[in-house]
Write a protein that holds these residues in place. Structure first.
Motif, PDB file in Angstrom:
ATOM      1  N   ARG A  63      26.624 -34.679 -71.587  1.00  0.00           N
ATOM      2  CA  ARG A  63      25.697 -35.909 -71.311  1.00  0.00           C
ATOM      3  C   ARG A  63      25.008 -36.566 -72.412  1.00  0.00           C
ATOM      4  O   ARG A  63      24.871 -35.660 -73.462  1.00  0.00           O
ATOM      5  CB  ARG A  63      24.847 -35.351 -70.230  1.00  0.00           C
ATOM      6  CG  ARG A  63      25.243 -34.888 -68.931  1.00  0.00           C
ATOM      7  CD  ARG A  63      24.321 -34.502 -67.886  1.00  0.00           C
ATOM      8  NE  ARG A  63      25.030 -34.086 -66.692  1.00  0.00           N
ATOM      9  CZ  ARG A  63      25.322 -34.931 -65.505  1.00  0.00           C
ATOM     10  NH1 ARG A  63      25.039 -36.200 -65.812  1.00  0.00           N
ATOM     11  NH2 ARG A  63      25.755 -34.359 -64.581  1.00  0.00           N
ATOM     12  N   ASN A  64      24.473 -37.706 -72.325  1.00  0.00           N
ATOM     13  CA  ASN A  64      24.073 -38.197 -73.434  1.00  0.00           C
ATOM     14  C   ASN A  64      22.490 -37.994 -73.365  1.00  0.00           C
ATOM     15  O   ASN A  64      21.980 -37.222 -72.450  1.00  0.00           O
ATOM     16  CB  ASN A  64      24.218 -39.774 -73.869  1.00  0.00           C
ATOM     17  CG  ASN A  64      23.720 -40.647 -72.652  1.00  0.00           C
ATOM     18  OD1 ASN A  64      22.843 -39.979 -71.743  1.00  0.00           O
ATOM     19  ND2 ASN A  64      23.940 -41.920 -72.882  1.00  0.00           N
ATOM     20  N   GLU A  65      21.703 -38.465 -74.261  1.00  0.00           N
ATOM     21  CA  GLU A  65      20.326 -38.304 -74.249  1.00  0.00           C
ATOM     22  C   GLU A  65      19.474 -38.675 -73.215  1.00  0.00           C
ATOM     23  O   GLU A  65      18.537 -38.422 -72.674  1.00  0.00           O
ATOM     24  CB  GLU A  65      19.591 -38.858 -75.664  1.00  0.00           C
ATOM     25  CG  GLU A  65      19.817 -40.260 -75.882  1.00  0.00           C
ATOM     26  CD  GLU A  65      21.213 -40.860 -76.535  1.00  0.00           C
ATOM     27  OE1 GLU A  65      21.437 -41.874 -76.317  1.00  0.00           O
ATOM     28  OE2 GLU A  65      21.838 -39.895 -76.731  1.00  0.00           O
ATOM     29  N   THR A  66      19.969 -39.406 -72.370  1.00  0.00           N
ATOM     30  CA  THR A  66      19.574 -40.188 -71.094  1.00  0.00           C
ATOM     31  C   THR A  66      20.127 -39.377 -70.087  1.00  0.00           C
ATOM     32  O   THR A  66      20.035 -39.732 -68.864  1.00  0.00           O
ATOM     33  CB  THR A  66      19.553 -41.838 -71.002  1.00  0.00           C
ATOM     34  OG1 THR A  66      21.084 -42.018 -70.948  1.00  0.00           O
ATOM     35  CG2 THR A  66      18.988 -42.348 -71.999  1.00  0.00           C
ATOM     36  N   GLN A  67      20.931 -38.325 -70.070  1.00  0.00           N
ATOM     37  CA  GLN A  67      21.453 -37.343 -69.116  1.00  0.00           C
ATOM     38  C   GLN A  67      22.645 -38.289 -68.256  1.00  0.00           C
ATOM     39  O   GLN A  67      23.051 -37.957 -67.186  1.00  0.00           O
ATOM     40  CB  GLN A  67      20.482 -36.976 -68.114  1.00  0.00           C
ATOM     41  CG  GLN A  67      19.514 -35.960 -68.699  1.00  0.00           C
ATOM     42  CD  GLN A  67      20.312 -34.935 -69.548  1.00  0.00           C
ATOM     43  OE1 GLN A  67      21.223 -34.152 -68.890  1.00  0.00           O
ATOM     44  NE2 GLN A  67      19.978 -34.654 -70.869  1.00  0.00           N
ATOM     45  N   ARG A  68      23.265 -39.265 -68.901  1.00  0.00           N
ATOM     46  CA  ARG A  68      24.387 -40.035 -68.344  1.00  0.00           C
ATOM     47  C   ARG A  68      25.729 -39.066 -68.672  1.00  0.00           C
ATOM     48  O   ARG A  68      25.781 -38.791 -69.967  1.00  0.00           O
ATOM     49  CB  ARG A  68      24.735 -41.478 -68.975  1.00  0.00           C
ATOM     50  CG  ARG A  68      23.617 -42.328 -68.631  1.00  0.00           C
ATOM     51  CD  ARG A  68      23.471 -42.704 -67.193  1.00  0.00           C
ATOM     52  NE  ARG A  68      24.898 -43.163 -66.630  1.00  0.00           N
ATOM     53  CZ  ARG A  68      25.061 -44.537 -66.101  1.00  0.00           C
ATOM     54  NH1 ARG A  68      24.146 -45.567 -66.102  1.00  0.00           N
ATOM     55  NH2 ARG A  68      26.077 -44.625 -65.852  1.00  0.00           N
ATOM     56  N   PHE A  69      26.513 -39.045 -67.789  1.00  0.00           N
ATOM     57  CA  PHE A  69      27.749 -38.294 -68.072  1.00  0.00           C
ATOM     58  C   PHE A  69      28.644 -39.201 -68.982  1.00  0.00           C
ATOM     59  O   PHE A  69      29.007 -40.527 -68.936  1.00  0.00           O
ATOM     60  CB  PHE A  69      28.679 -38.316 -66.881  1.00  0.00           C
ATOM     61  CG  PHE A  69      29.906 -37.804 -66.887  1.00  0.00           C
ATOM     62  CD1 PHE A  69      30.190 -36.395 -66.770  1.00  0.00           C
ATOM     63  CD2 PHE A  69      31.008 -38.662 -67.081  1.00  0.00           C
ATOM     64  CE1 PHE A  69      31.493 -35.922 -66.769  1.00  0.00           C
ATOM     65  CE2 PHE A  69      32.188 -37.996 -67.078  1.00  0.00           C
ATOM     66  CZ  PHE A  69      32.665 -36.558 -66.960  1.00  0.00           C
ATOM     67  N   ILE A  70      29.176 -38.446 -70.127  1.00  0.00           N
ATOM     68  CA  ILE A  70      29.940 -39.174 -71.389  1.00  0.00           C
ATOM     69  C   ILE A  70      31.332 -38.521 -71.549  1.00  0.00           C
ATOM     70  O   ILE A  70      32.053 -38.824 -72.365  1.00  0.00           O
ATOM     71  CB  ILE A  70      29.109 -39.482 -72.665  1.00  0.00           C
ATOM     72  CG1 ILE A  70      28.629 -37.944 -73.243  1.00  0.00           C
ATOM     73  CG2 ILE A  70      27.908 -40.447 -72.171  1.00  0.00           C
ATOM     74  CD1 ILE A  70      27.943 -38.196 -74.488  1.00  0.00           C
ATOM     75  N   GLU A  82      31.377 -43.368 -61.174  1.00  0.00           N
ATOM     76  CA  GLU A  82      31.395 -44.344 -61.874  1.00  0.00           C
ATOM     77  C   GLU A  82      31.503 -44.352 -63.538  1.00  0.00           C
ATOM     78  O   GLU A  82      32.112 -44.822 -64.188  1.00  0.00           O
ATOM     79  CB  GLU A  82      30.367 -45.354 -61.760  1.00  0.00           C
ATOM     80  CG  GLU A  82      30.305 -46.891 -62.263  1.00  0.00           C
ATOM     81  CD  GLU A  82      31.510 -47.600 -62.046  1.00  0.00           C
ATOM     82  OE1 GLU A  82      31.917 -48.519 -62.748  1.00  0.00           O
ATOM     83  OE2 GLU A  82      31.857 -47.453 -60.863  1.00  0.00           O
ATOM     84  N   ASP A  83      30.512 -43.288 -63.969  1.00  0.00           N
ATOM     85  CA  ASP A  83      30.862 -42.955 -65.156  1.00  0.00           C
ATOM     86  C   ASP A  83      32.108 -42.351 -65.669  1.00  0.00           C
ATOM     87  O   ASP A  83      32.617 -42.637 -66.808  1.00  0.00           O
ATOM     88  CB  ASP A  83      29.738 -41.865 -65.624  1.00  0.00           C
ATOM     89  CG  ASP A  83      28.366 -42.515 -65.722  1.00  0.00           C
ATOM     90  OD1 ASP A  83      28.270 -43.668 -65.780  1.00  0.00           O
ATOM     91  OD2 ASP A  83      27.289 -41.732 -65.289  1.00  0.00           O
ATOM     92  N   HIS A  99      34.602 -44.498 -68.499  1.00  0.00           N
ATOM     93  CA  HIS A  99      34.921 -43.705 -69.829  1.00  0.00           C
ATOM     94  C   HIS A  99      36.455 -43.547 -69.712  1.00  0.00           C
ATOM     95  O   HIS A  99      37.146 -44.004 -70.832  1.00  0.00           O
ATOM     96  CB  HIS A  99      34.380 -42.326 -70.085  1.00  0.00           C
ATOM     97  CG  HIS A  99      32.707 -42.752 -70.238  1.00  0.00           C
ATOM     98  ND1 HIS A  99      32.349 -43.410 -71.221  1.00  0.00           N
ATOM     99  CD2 HIS A  99      31.820 -42.108 -69.669  1.00  0.00           C
ATOM    100  CE1 HIS A  99      30.955 -43.366 -71.337  1.00  0.00           C
ATOM    101  NE2 HIS A  99      30.784 -42.717 -70.334  1.00  0.00           N
TER     102      HIS A  99
END
Length: 160
Positions: free
Chosen positions: A51-58, A2-3, A7
């Protein structure tokens, strides 16, 4: 998955990358994940999830060594979700991948990147990471059906 889809369905992300199609579909994302997680895929190419600060794939940063007799050279590539642009994330990723590559591969002498000539943000990120412009590759790529120029940037082991 989904991530990746979120993007890469952004037109601006696709616009600045050579191989990401637009529109980008859920099927593209599923196929990409299956391909890059398959055993032995693109060896010895290496990919890192950003990954961002919340560990989401970016986004993604990757290193692709050339084949012999050019195995002392590798190409770096990257993309980042548009919501995260302008924060120095890609510059940090370029630096980290570059340091990792030179530390891990003793025979690696040179890493290069070939952003589109109109991608000023990518060129600035490379320059901030220590890469130097070496030239313009005229009419070297096709994006959205149009032939375009790319810039050649590189860094040598002794320059890090």
């Amino acid at each position: 998955q989904e991530d990746v889809f979120v993007h890469l369905q952004e037109r601006e992300v696709s616009r600045y990358t050579l191989l990401i199609p637009f529109p980008y579909t859920q099927e593209h994302a599923a196929e990409w994940l299956v391909r890059v997680t398959a055993p032995g895929f693109d060896q010895p190419q290496t990919r890192w999830a950003i990954r961002n600060e919340t560990q989401r794939f970016i986004g993604v940063a990757e290193l692709a060594p050339e084949e012999p007799p050019f195995s002392h050279v590798a190409e770096i590539g990257y993309w980042l979700g548009a919501a995260f642009w302008g924060r120095g994330i890609i510059t940090s990723a370029i630096r980290a991948v570059t340091r990792h590559a030179f530390n891990r591969h003793a025979d690696l002498c040179r890493i290069y990147a070939v952003p589109f000539a109109w991608n000023g943000a990518s060129m600035r990120a490379l320059e901030k990471a220590g890469y130097r412009v070496e030239g313009r590759m005229r009419r070297s790529a096709i994006k959205d059906g149009k032939v375009t120029d790319q810039m050649l940037y590189a860094i040598l082991r002794q320059e890090i």
